[in-house]
Write an enzyme that holds these catalytic residues in place. Structure first.
Site, mmCIF file in Angstrom:
data_model
loop_
_atom_site.group_PDB
_atom_site.id
_atom_site.type_symbol
_atom_site.label_atom_id
_atom_site.label_comp_id
_atom_site.label_asym_id
_atom_site.label_seq_id
_atom_site.Cartn_x
_atom_site.Cartn_y
_atom_site.Cartn_z
ATOM 1 C CE LYS A 13 -2.142 -0.789 3.912
ATOM 2 N NZ LYS A 13 -1.454 -2.025 4.356
ATOM 3 N NE ARG A 88 -3.325 0.774 9.679
ATOM 4 C CZ ARG A 88 -2.072 0.418 9.507
ATOM 5 N NH1 ARG A 88 -1.634 -0.715 9.987
ATOM 6 N NH2 ARG A 88 -1.252 1.205 8.871
ATOM 7 N NE ARG A 127 8.383 -3.013 5.702
ATOM 8 C CZ ARG A 127 7.138 -2.523 5.750
ATOM 9 N NH1 ARG A 127 6.442 -2.372 4.647
ATOM 10 N NH2 ARG A 127 6.579 -2.244 6.898
ATOM 11 N NE ARG A 157 7.573 -0.204 10.226
ATOM 12 C CZ ARG A 157 6.439 -0.067 9.533
ATOM 13 N NH1 ARG A 157 6.468 0.491 8.334
ATOM 14 N NH2 ARG A 157 5.288 -0.473 10.028
ATOM 15 N NE ARG A 168 2.803 -4.421 11.229
ATOM 16 C CZ ARG A 168 3.769 -4.176 10.319
ATOM 17 N NH1 ARG A 168 4.928 -4.771 10.407
ATOM 18 N NH2 ARG A 168 3.542 -3.322 9.350
HETATM 19 P P1 AMP Z 1 2.063 1.093 9.023
HETATM 20 O O1 AMP Z 1 3.245 1.947 8.745
HETATM 21 O O2 AMP Z 1 0.887 1.475 8.193
HETATM 22 O O3 AMP Z 1 2.397 -0.379 8.926
HETATM 23 O O4 AMP Z 1 1.637 1.370 10.550
HETATM 24 C C1 AMP Z 1 2.525 1.067 11.602
HETATM 25 C C2 AMP Z 1 1.780 0.999 12.913
HETATM 26 O O5 AMP Z 1 1.199 2.285 13.216
HETATM 27 C C3 AMP Z 1 0.605 0.033 12.962
HETATM 28 O O6 AMP Z 1 1.008 -1.302 13.208
HETATM 29 C C4 AMP Z 1 -0.203 0.625 14.129
HETATM 30 O O7 AMP Z 1 0.399 0.341 15.372
HETATM 31 C C5 AMP Z 1 -0.062 2.123 13.882
HETATM 32 N N1 AMP Z 1 -1.129 2.644 12.991
HETATM 33 C C6 AMP Z 1 -0.976 3.233 11.775
HETATM 34 N N2 AMP Z 1 -2.164 3.591 11.258
HETATM 35 C C7 AMP Z 1 -3.104 3.202 12.161
HETATM 36 C C8 AMP Z 1 -4.531 3.268 12.211
HETATM 37 N N3 AMP Z 1 -5.261 3.807 11.213
HETATM 38 N N4 AMP Z 1 -5.156 2.765 13.301
HETATM 39 C C9 AMP Z 1 -4.465 2.244 14.328
HETATM 40 N N5 AMP Z 1 -3.131 2.130 14.345
HETATM 41 C C10 AMP Z 1 -2.437 2.608 13.286
#
Ligand code: AMP
Length: 212
Positions: A13, A88, A127, A157, A168
């Site tokens: 994404k 989410r 990654r 990360r 996740r």
């Molecule tokens: P991402 O970079 O999109 O993989 O997001 C990394 C982490 O940020 C996720 O695993 C959540 O802990 C938090 N996060 C990002 N966006 C959201 C969201 N819309 N709702 C809840 N947690 C979020």
């Protein structure tokens, strides 16, 4: 055009969203990027979010709704925005619908990146991510200088460690998958795309799905 990107972590994404945004001439908003920047800057938002993120849990809806409201006003009212990982949970989808309604607009397309879980653990565990620009890379070890020459170094990360990735995915199936059903029930323009394949192939599918 407002596009919501849905799909499991590691489905592409972020990178695809960036190219879709460039191609449509609109910005991309990723709550993950906003939160990681807040963690790095040590703000209250970052301090509140860090433990959830490190575990691979979702940050509470109220926090995300706050970010949405603040970040969406300008782009949503202009040409639109690509929303990467911003929605989410069902309450977040409801909250977004309310925010865009108040701004006098609506979500145009929901793009669902479809990919099997088995492929994602390997993808995410392999990654690395630039600590500065947050771009993800594959096949580049931790410690490599960022290929974008921004002075950053590639790190892994915490939530890309295999155990956190599996968690996740569990969280995705329990809390984010229902968002897709919610949009379908709302009669939204939901487009599923096969997220397996070369970057260019997936990008072509994504563009077609958003009507370009
Ligand atoms: P991402 O970079 O999109 O993989 O997001 C990394 C982490 O940020 C996720 O695993 C959540 O802990 C938090 N996060 C990002 N966006 C959201 C969201 N819309 N709702 C809840 N947690 C979020």
């Amino acid at each position: 055009m407002i596009v919501v990107l849905l799909g499991p972590p590691g489905a592409g994404k972020g990178t695809q969203g960036e190219r879709i945004a460039a191609s449509l001439g609109v910005p991309k908003l990723a709550t993950g990027d906003v939160l990681r920047a807040a963690v790095k800057a040590g703000t209250k938002l970052g301090l509140d979010a860090k433990a959830y993120m490190d575990r691979g849990d979702l940050v509470p809806d109220a926090v995300i709704l706050g970010i949405m409201k603040e970040a969406l006003a300008a782009p949503a009212q202009a040409n639109g925005v690509i929303l990467d990982g911003v929605v989410r949970t069902v309450p977040q989808a409801e909250g977004l619908a309310q925010v865009v309604k108040e701004l006098g607009t609506h979500v145009d397309v929901v793009l669902d990146f479809v990919i099997a879980d088995e492929l994602l653990v390997d993808r995410l565990s392999g990654r690395t991510t630039c600590e500065t620009c947050q771009k993800p890379f594959t096949g580049m070890p931790v410690g490599t200088p960022c290929p974008n020459n921004d002075g950053g170094t590639l790190i892994r990360r915490k939530d890309d460690e295999p155990e956190a990735v599996r968690h996740r995915l569990t969280v995705y199936h329990a809390q984010t998958k229902p968002v897709l059903d919610w949009y379908v029930a709302q009669g939204a323009n939901v487009q599923g795309i096969n997220a397996v394949g070369s970057f260019d192939d997936v990008f072509a599918r994504a563009l077609k799905a958003v009507g370009r």
